[in-house]
Write an enzyme that holds these catalytic residues in place. Structure first.
Site, PDB file in Angstrom:
ATOM      1  N   CYS A  82      31.938  81.396 167.645  1.00  0.00           N
ATOM      2  CA  CYS A  82      31.007  82.502 167.427  1.00  0.00           C
ATOM      3  C   CYS A  82      30.651  82.533 165.948  1.00  0.00           C
ATOM      4  O   CYS A  82      31.502  82.242 165.102  1.00  0.00           O
ATOM      5  CB  CYS A  82      31.675  83.811 167.848  1.00  0.00           C
ATOM      6  SG  CYS A  82      30.594  85.242 167.729  1.00  0.00           S
ATOM      7  N   GLU A  94      30.097  76.064 170.317  1.00  0.00           N
ATOM      8  CA  GLU A  94      30.264  76.456 171.714  1.00  0.00           C
ATOM      9  C   GLU A  94      28.966  77.036 172.250  1.00  0.00           C
ATOM     10  O   GLU A  94      28.255  77.744 171.549  1.00  0.00           O
ATOM     11  CB  GLU A  94      31.394  77.499 171.790  1.00  0.00           C
ATOM     12  CG  GLU A  94      31.752  77.948 173.183  1.00  0.00           C
ATOM     13  CD  GLU A  94      32.847  78.996 173.163  1.00  0.00           C
ATOM     14  OE1 GLU A  94      32.652  80.022 173.826  1.00  0.00           O
ATOM     15  OE2 GLU A  94      33.855  78.791 172.480  1.00  0.00           O
TER      16      GLU A  94
END
Length: 307
Positions: A167, A201
């Protein structure tokens, strides 16, 4: 039905945060935050305790990230709070910029506060309290008062897919200053030290995807601009630590893959060269790899579990 237990299980198996339609559709519950000298309007729902939803604004300590519903308790806290920087190891410092590495297992409270804060500005991630399996890298700007958070990225301690970032967020008051690319560059510099290629990700936010595409283009064009002769995609991967899939997608997006005499070649067009030379003239903040003091951490199995 939405289940916190199921979401946490997804977090464990699929990364630090996973997309949840139920979470995205929840109505924004906090209108604004006050952090240091900045008053910031929030963007999305964040699962702060219910009492904060009735407040005109939430006051957040810029050092420990503790939230307060009104000014008086916040001012009392500021007089007592001794923190002047994030609670981790400082692994980079150059000029007024630093990076701190924080283990989510060792600093649960700080990392949970960070997740709640960042959820106010991220619509595509579900953040709860499962911070144990992750490392957090906090970027700070330093002055005489202390080391103030600008943004951060998180990373799984053990990623089966070799993700080097889970993140990423630059706080709104620090956006449009080039810090997003600094965070991205730092994640790849760590991958270079680990001697492996990495990738963020998925899914990425819209802003995140734009930042990554721009970063990948800049790095790959810089390698090719300086290079003379033949170069393999594997060599670009090795030099940049950008994974093969992301390198290929970027080359295709830049229209650099051409079919010539029965084989595919990379062709640097005048448009690509012009774009890169224009970029080189811009003043940018960049990470100096010689200022990184970091050894890849190793974890036992019990240190990766959620407790």
């Amino acid at each position: 039905t939405f289940s916190k237990e199921k979401e946490i299980e997804k977090l464990r198996t699929g990364g630090s945060m996973t997309q949840s339609v139920t979470e995205i559709s929840r109505v924004k519950n906090i209108d604004r935050i006050i952090m240091g000298a900045n008053e910031v309007e929030t963007w999305y729902f964040s699962p702060y305790p219910e009492e904060f939803t009735y407040c005109d604004a939430v006051y957040i300590c810029q050092f420990c990230l503790e939230p307060f519903g009104s000014l008086r308790p916040f001012e009392r806290h500021r007089k007592k709070c001794t923190m002047k920087h994030p609670p981790g190891n400082e692994i980079y410092r150059k000029d007024d910029l630093s990076f701190f590495e924080i283990d989510g297992r060792k600093q649960k409270h700080y990392c949970r506060n960070l997740c709640l804060l960042s959820k106010l500005f991220l619509d595509h991630k579900t953040l709860y309290y499962d911070v144990d399996p992750f490392l957090f890298y906090i970027m700070t700007k330093n002055d005489d008062v202390g080391q103030h958070i600008i943004g951060y990225f998180s990373k799984e301690k053990q990623s089966a897919e070799d993700y080097n970032l889970a993140c990423i967020l630059t706080l709104p008051q620090n956006q449009r200053m080039g810090y997003g690319k600094v965070l991205i560059q730092f994640s790849y510099e760590l991958s270079k030290i680990e001697k492996k290629a990495g990738s963020p990700e998925k899914p990425l936010s819209d802003l995140g995807l734009l930042s990554y595409r721009s970063y990948w283009s800049d790095v790959i064009l810089e390698i090719l601009y300086k290079y003379r002769g033949e170069i393999l995609i594997s060599e670009i991967v090795e030099q940049s630590a950008i994974c093969t899939e992301d390198v290929i997608h970027t080359l295709q997006a830049l229209d650099m893959v051409k079919y010539y005499k029965g084989q595919y070649i990379l062709c640097l067009s005048e448009k690509n060269i012009e774009y890169h030379e224009k970029n080189m003239k811009k003043s940018r903040i960049k990470i100096d790899p010689s200022c990184i003091s970091w050894v890849p951490p190793k974890f036992q199995q019990h240190q990766l579990r959620f407790i």
